[in-house]
Design a protein around this motif. Structure first.
Motif, short mmCIF file in Angstrom:
data_model
loop_
_atom_site.label_atom_id
_atom_site.label_comp_id
_atom_site.label_asym_id
_atom_site.label_seq_id
_atom_site.Cartn_x
_atom_site.Cartn_y
_atom_site.Cartn_z
N VAL A 10 0.85 -1.20 0.00
CA VAL A 10 0.00 0.00 0.00
C VAL A 10 0.88 1.25 0.00
N ASN A 11 1.90 1.21 0.84
CA ASN A 11 2.82 2.34 0.94
C ASN A 11 3.48 2.62 -0.41
N GLU A 12 3.98 1.58 -1.06
CA GLU A 12 4.63 1.75 -2.37
C GLU A 12 3.66 2.31 -3.41
N ALA A 13 2.45 1.78 -3.41
CA ALA A 13 1.46 2.24 -4.40
C ALA A 13 1.21 3.74 -4.24
N ILE A 14 1.01 4.16 -3.00
CA ILE A 14 0.72 5.58 -2.76
C ILE A 14 1.94 6.44 -3.09
N ALA A 15 3.13 5.98 -2.68
CA ALA A 15 4.34 6.76 -2.95
C ALA A 15 4.57 6.90 -4.46
N GLU A 16 4.39 5.83 -5.19
CA GLU A 16 4.59 5.89 -6.65
C GLU A 16 3.62 6.87 -7.30
N GLU A 17 2.36 6.80 -6.87
CA GLU A 17 1.36 7.70 -7.46
C GLU A 17 1.61 9.16 -7.05
N MET A 18 2.10 9.36 -5.82
CA MET A 18 2.39 10.73 -5.39
C MET A 18 3.58 11.31 -6.16
N ARG A 19 4.54 10.44 -6.51
CA ARG A 19 5.67 10.91 -7.33
C ARG A 19 5.20 11.24 -8.74
N ARG A 20 4.30 10.43 -9.25
CA ARG A 20 3.83 10.57 -10.63
C ARG A 20 2.91 11.78 -10.80
N ASP A 21 2.11 12.07 -9.74
CA ASP A 21 1.05 13.07 -9.87
C ASP A 21 1.06 13.99 -8.65
N PRO A 22 1.48 15.24 -8.85
CA PRO A 22 1.59 16.16 -7.70
C PRO A 22 0.24 16.54 -7.08
N THR A 23 -0.86 16.17 -7.71
CA THR A 23 -2.16 16.51 -7.12
C THR A 23 -2.64 15.45 -6.11
N VAL A 24 -1.89 14.36 -5.99
CA VAL A 24 -2.30 13.33 -5.02
C VAL A 24 -1.87 13.77 -3.62
N ILE A 25 -2.81 13.80 -2.69
CA ILE A 25 -2.51 14.12 -1.29
C ILE A 25 -3.17 13.05 -0.40
N LYS A 39 1.12 1.81 10.90
CA LYS A 39 2.42 2.15 10.29
C LYS A 39 2.44 1.92 8.77
N VAL A 40 1.28 1.95 8.16
CA VAL A 40 1.21 1.68 6.72
C VAL A 40 1.84 2.83 5.91
N LEU A 41 1.72 4.05 6.43
CA LEU A 41 2.16 5.21 5.65
C LEU A 41 3.53 5.75 6.09
N LYS A 155 -1.48 -3.50 -3.94
CA LYS A 155 -0.73 -2.50 -4.69
C LYS A 155 -1.42 -2.15 -6.01
N GLY A 156 -1.79 -3.16 -6.74
CA GLY A 156 -2.39 -2.91 -8.06
C GLY A 156 -3.73 -2.21 -7.99
N LEU A 157 -4.53 -2.58 -7.01
CA LEU A 157 -5.85 -1.95 -6.88
C LEU A 157 -5.73 -0.51 -6.36
N MET A 158 -4.77 -0.27 -5.46
CA MET A 158 -4.61 1.10 -4.93
C MET A 158 -4.19 2.05 -6.05
N LYS A 159 -3.27 1.61 -6.90
CA LYS A 159 -2.83 2.50 -7.98
C LYS A 159 -3.98 2.79 -8.95
N THR A 160 -4.77 1.78 -9.24
CA THR A 160 -5.93 2.00 -10.11
C THR A 160 -6.92 2.95 -9.45
N ALA A 161 -7.13 2.76 -8.16
CA ALA A 161 -8.08 3.60 -7.43
C ALA A 161 -7.67 5.07 -7.48
N ILE A 162 -6.38 5.33 -7.29
CA ILE A 162 -5.90 6.72 -7.27
C ILE A 162 -6.09 7.38 -8.63
N ARG A 163 -5.95 6.58 -9.71
CA ARG A 163 -6.09 7.17 -11.05
C ARG A 163 -7.55 7.22 -11.52
#
Lengths: 331, 323
Positions: A10-25, A39-41, A155-163
């Motif tokens: 979960v942490n990796e998915a969020i970090a990758e999407e935050m790097r890719r897209d500055p609008t993710v908070i 301690k997930v984040l 991981k895969g579902l979180m990245k899809t969810a963010i996009r």
């Protein structure tokens, strides 16, 4: 392939999407330096700063509402709801606001937000920190609901969810945060509405969500030892629901048990069982059997709590009855 | 008088007249049984919406309420698409899917009316968070009524807006009644103090005086852009109609004398008209022409909306999800 925990995934998915897209908070209680109670984040605030990893007061409706407004105006917020049980607090903002905004505005406004929360009993946390409430939100048109069953899916579902351009609610099993699974290092996404056949089989279909996938897999192993071949299917998202994969499997096996950790009454098991009964009725050799959480508030005492959720042994017992053609109602 | 001030006065006057006229026509549609459902009239409160929205740029946002037609007009919406929405027609702002209580017009910064009392407080505060994070200088005004002062969500988001210094102005339209009950029976203490508890600077203003509302808002918008927000405004105002158009017999909760006092003595349009004429900002003839022109526009828009097409039936399940 390397293995990582569901928490790391979960942490990796969020970090990758935050790097890719500055609008993710991210916003929620103790998401920054504390990295959430689970301690997930951890580590995200160090990389992305307190402007994007925002600690909120203990005000679930407030910060969920703020996320809705932020999503409508150009951000992609991830709301961290510490326990799934707190969903009741945010229902107006999630179901009356987020879910309906796109429709009520005739398609003009969008709410691309993720609400990540959890489910799962047997952590000895009693009735207000143990519920699995995904059916409540899956009932509401306009919300998507993802239920990862391993680190890979998480991981895969979180990245899809963010996009995704819609509100998505992700339920993680809070007992699986330390469970490891192989997760590719290269980027991947898991599309919504595509069930995964974890294990092929011929005699009976076990359809299981989230925490119950490992229960179904354990049951399948026990059944294999008794020469019963079980197919294990994980819908991965219950809204949208991949009906055709479920139906095709039951047409092949002619028997099905649906296993889910939400309450049985009016729950996900009922929805899926009705889909099968409607579209695979003439292929069935036995009634579709449902196994949800017992319809009681989750008790504290371990000996009582353990009775409330499906276990591999109980799944095996039911599967054998269905194989013998014994019709019996067991909650 | 400077020509830009005269222009602004005429603009605000016309906007107030437009709201009054829109509501007159909407009420007629209801009485003639030509409008599905019902609606909540803004008449009497025009100086609030116009005084505030005239101080905003198109890129600034508002969130609105179930009594939201005034905010919508004041933020720049057109009659035709509004009446079409009220009648459930395809050319409505929301393709007929929202109706009176859900008009959204994001091109003009209107993030939508909201049929849950206080329900948009989070949305407005979230829009302000976006402005802060993306570094735009946009300000958001959150309109709500005195009734919403009973909702916990409002205080949760006020707390966060104050902690994070968000550019949001909470505009409480105190029209003295929540549905059919007097505000003083439902709200303990001072309304203004509810913001002050969070360290939010709060102001009371005569909501029937468009210039007073506009002057205060201009100051607060400018300060919000500099990061000095959030702010709370409590605007003293009055709704001429009942809670909704069907609320005809109101004497059990307010007197006809009280209603007459507000209409006769404190009408925001009449009083502003008198002020403009006295200050030589406009002539009586000019203002009469504006009223006549707006009436014609409203009538034409109603006729247009009555003739307009309903949405195609296959739209019933479109827009549930965004692509």
């Amino acid at each position: 392939m390397r293995s990582i925990t569901l928490s790391q995934a979960v942490n990796e998915a969020i970090a990758e999407e935050m790097r890719r897209d500055p609008t993710v908070i991210i916003l929620g209680e103790d998401v920054a330096e504390a990295g959430t109670p689970f301690k997930v984040l951890s580590g995200l605030v160090e990389e992305f700063g307190t402007d994007r990893v925002i600690d909120t007061p203990i005000s679930e409706p407030g910060f969920t509402g703020i996320a809705v407004g932020a999503a409508m105006t150009g951000l992609r917020p991830i709301v961290d709801l510490m326990f799934g049980d707190f969903l009741y607090l945010v229902m107006d903002q999630l179901c009356n606001q987020a879910a309906k905004t796109h429709y009520m505005s005739g398609g003009k406004l969008t709410v691309p937000m993720v609400l990540r929360t959890n489910l799962g009993a047997t952590r000895r946390s009693a009735a207000q920190h143990s519920q699995s409430l995904h059916a409540l939100v899956a009932h509401i048109p306009g919300l998507k609901v993802a239920m990862p069953s391993s680190a890979y899916e998480a991981k895969g579902l979180m990245k899809t969810a963010i996009r995704d351009n819609n509100p998505v609610v992700i339920f993680e099993d809070k007992l699986m945060y330390q469970d490891k699974a192989p997760v590719p290092e290269e980027e991947f996404l898991i599309p919504f509405g595509e069930a995964k056949v974890h294990q092929a089989g011929d005699d009976i279909t076990l359809i299981a969500t989230s925490s119950m996938v490992q229960v179904a897999q354990a049951a399948a192993r026990l059944l294999a030892a008794q020469n019963i071949s079980a197919e294990v299917i994980d819908p991965r998202t219950i809204a949208p629901l991949d009906c055709s994969t479920l139906i095709e499997s039951v047409k092949k096996t002619s028997r099905a048990i649906v296993i889910d950790e939400g309450h049985q009454q009016y729950g996900v098991t009922a929805e899926i069982a009705s889909v099968i009964a409607h579209d695979a009725f003439y292929y069935l050799d036995a009634p579709v059997h449902r196994m949800g959480a017992m319809d009681v508030p989750v008790p504290f005492s371990p000996v009582l709590e353990d009775l409330t959720v499906p276990t591999p042994d109980r799944v095996v017992e039911q599967a054998k009855k269905l194989m013998r053609g014994v019709r019996e109602h067991v909650a | 008088m400077a020509s830009n001030q005269r222009e602004q006065w005429l603009r605000m006057y016309e906007q107030m007249v437009k709201i009054r006229q829109f509501e007159f026509q909407a009420n007629q549609l209801y009485l003639d049984a030509k409008m599905p459902g019902l609606t909540h009239m803004y008449s009497g409160q025009e100086a609030v919406a116009v005084g505030i929205c005239d101080a905003l740029e198109k890129t600034d946002s508002i969130t609105s309420t179930h009594r939201g037609h005034g905010h919508c007009v004041a933020k720049g919406a057109e009659f035709k698409a509004m009446f079409c929405e009220l009648l459930g027609k395809a050319e409505g702002y929301c393709r007929g899917k929202g109706g009176s209580m859900h008009i959204a017009d994001q091109d003009n910064g209107n993030l939508g009316a909201n049929a849950i009392v206080g329900g948009s407080a989070g949305i407005a505060t979230g829009a302000a968070l976006t402005a802060k994070i993306l570094g735009t200088d946009s300000v958001t005004v959150c309109f709500f009524g005195d009734g919403a002062m009973g909702q916990g969500l409002l205080y949760e988001v006020m707390n966060m807006a104050a902690l994070w210094h968000l550019p949001v102005i909470y505009a409480c339209e105190n029209n003295h009644y929540g549905e059919y009950t007097k505000t003083e029976e439902m709200a303990a203490g001072e309304l203004k103090a509810r913001g002050e508890a969070f360290g939010i600077e709060a102001f009371e203003v005569d909501g029937q005086n468009v210039l007073a509302v506009n002057n205060l808002t201009q100051t607060l918008v400018e300060r919000s852009r500099k990061g000095e927000g959030p702010f709370l405004m409590v605007l003293d105002t009055y709704r001429y109609h009942g809670h909704h158009v069907g609320d005809i017999n109101r004497t059990y909760y307010r007197s006809k004398e009280e209603e007459a006092h507000w209409r006769d003595e404190r009408d925001p349009i009449d009083n502003f008209e008198a002020h403009m004429i006295a200050k030589k900002g406009a002539t009586k003839k000019e203002l009469k022409e504006i009223r006549a022109r707006v009436e014609q526009e409203a009538k034409a828009a109603v006729e247009y909306a009555l003739q307009a097409d309903y949405p195609p039936l296959d739209e019933v399940d479109s827009h549930v999800f965004a692509a």
